[in-house]
Design an enzyme around this catalytic site. Sequence first.
Site, mmCIF file in Angstrom:
data_model
loop_
_atom_site.group_PDB
_atom_site.id
_atom_site.type_symbol
_atom_site.label_atom_id
_atom_site.label_comp_id
_atom_site.label_asym_id
_atom_site.label_seq_id
_atom_site.Cartn_x
_atom_site.Cartn_y
_atom_site.Cartn_z
ATOM 1 N N ASN A 1 31.169 63.777 13.915
ATOM 2 C CA ASN A 1 29.812 63.469 14.385
ATOM 3 C C ASN A 1 28.719 63.886 13.389
ATOM 4 O O ASN A 1 27.575 63.437 13.509
ATOM 5 C CB ASN A 1 29.537 64.121 15.756
ATOM 6 C CG ASN A 1 30.218 63.406 16.904
ATOM 7 O OD1 ASN A 1 30.560 64.004 17.922
ATOM 8 N ND2 ASN A 1 30.436 62.095 16.765
ATOM 9 N N ASP B 1 32.069 59.707 26.373
ATOM 10 C CA ASP B 1 31.570 58.623 25.525
ATOM 11 C C ASP B 1 30.656 57.682 26.322
ATOM 12 O O ASP B 1 30.763 57.580 27.546
ATOM 13 C CB ASP B 1 32.768 57.837 24.960
ATOM 14 C CG ASP B 1 32.375 57.007 23.748
ATOM 15 O OD1 ASP B 1 31.276 57.231 23.196
ATOM 16 O OD2 ASP B 1 33.157 56.125 23.358
HETATM 17 C C1 FPP Z 1 29.385 60.140 22.739
HETATM 18 O O1 FPP Z 1 28.525 59.104 23.151
HETATM 19 C C2 FPP Z 1 28.756 61.432 23.001
HETATM 20 C C3 FPP Z 1 28.534 62.397 22.070
HETATM 21 C C4 FPP Z 1 28.922 62.264 20.652
HETATM 22 C C5 FPP Z 1 27.838 63.650 22.413
HETATM 23 C C6 FPP Z 1 28.189 64.239 23.742
HETATM 24 C C7 FPP Z 1 27.209 65.307 24.040
HETATM 25 C C8 FPP Z 1 26.676 65.569 25.248
HETATM 26 C C9 FPP Z 1 27.075 64.893 26.500
HETATM 27 C C10 FPP Z 1 25.608 66.619 25.371
HETATM 28 C C11 FPP Z 1 26.144 67.997 25.159
HETATM 29 C C12 FPP Z 1 25.112 68.954 25.538
HETATM 30 C C13 FPP Z 1 25.289 70.276 25.735
HETATM 31 C C14 FPP Z 1 24.184 71.063 26.317
HETATM 32 C C15 FPP Z 1 26.554 70.964 25.399
HETATM 33 P P1 FPP Z 1 27.977 58.088 22.060
HETATM 34 O O2 FPP Z 1 26.688 58.615 21.548
HETATM 35 O O3 FPP Z 1 28.997 57.844 20.998
HETATM 36 O O4 FPP Z 1 27.764 56.788 22.940
HETATM 37 P P2 FPP Z 1 27.906 55.284 22.433
HETATM 38 O O5 FPP Z 1 29.344 55.088 22.027
HETATM 39 O O6 FPP Z 1 27.555 54.506 23.653
HETATM 40 O O7 FPP Z 1 26.937 55.101 21.311
#
Ligand code: FPP
Length: 254
Positions: free
Chosen positions: A69, A21
């Site tokens: 998501n 996250d």
């Molecule tokens: C949460 O951060 C992250 C996700 C929902 C996506 C995680 C995906 C990756 C790290 C990339 C995966 C890639 C491959 C190639 C498998 P957030 O967006 O909720 O962060 P925030 O809470 O700060 O908005």
Amino acid sequence: MSSSEDQINQRVPQHVAIIMDGNGRWAKAQGFSRLEGHKQGAKRLRDVIHWARDAGIKQVSLYAFSTENWKRPKLEIQGLMALMATMLPLEVPKMMEEGARLLTLGDTSKLPWLARKALQRAVKATQDNTSVDVILCLNYGGQQEIIEGIQNFCANFETASEKEASLAALTPELFAAYLGREQILPVDLLIRTGGEKRISNFHLWDAAYAELYFTDTNWPAYSESDLKAALDDYARRERRFGKTSEQVQGVENE
Ligand code: FPP
């Protein structure tokens, strides 16, 4: 193996699950787009495979896209899927070098074709590797997984009385066979980055006795020393699985 070696090995979690996250907040703080945050996050995913293998961890599962998501803005979803389709093929040579086997959890049939193809190819290419398992959790939800387990269980019987008898005799151990997680070990350590303290529908079944670890570090900034801090903390925990501390330490008889 001597008993002291045994004890040391128990201090390394076999399965570490990570909620990656903070990509968006990290990106915002740097003046980047959210997608850039995910891109940098994907790079950390590559690093963590290496660090986990070095630490003697057998499985690392990564929450890359949850069933919830899909509610995100269309453009962000498309960006994440495109990232998977483009980055995964580039990661395969490195995974071969590391001896990493790619597995997935979640309903990947709902992913766009290009992402699905990239996944299938990477899973096939790495299927014989044995150093560390990398479990990408995609379109994954712990509640959905349990519902699927119930559906699998119910589909298994021809008569109502057969079903009733099996239902009465059902135990967690027997039910686990219906969850389709034969290759997945119970979660020992669940790490969430980005400062929030919740498990967000991740590994609801297999994290029943997981040790939880929360860090403020946003995922794109996650480093080997962050992982080491989590592993050190885990090594100091007493895992009791419902027993007393005295029983676990062997001071009191069973
Ligand atoms: C949460 O951060 C992250 C996700 C929902 C996506 C995680 C995906 C990756 C790290 C990339 C995966 C890639 C491959 C190639 C498998 P957030 O967006 O909720 O962060 P925030 O809470 O700060 O908005």
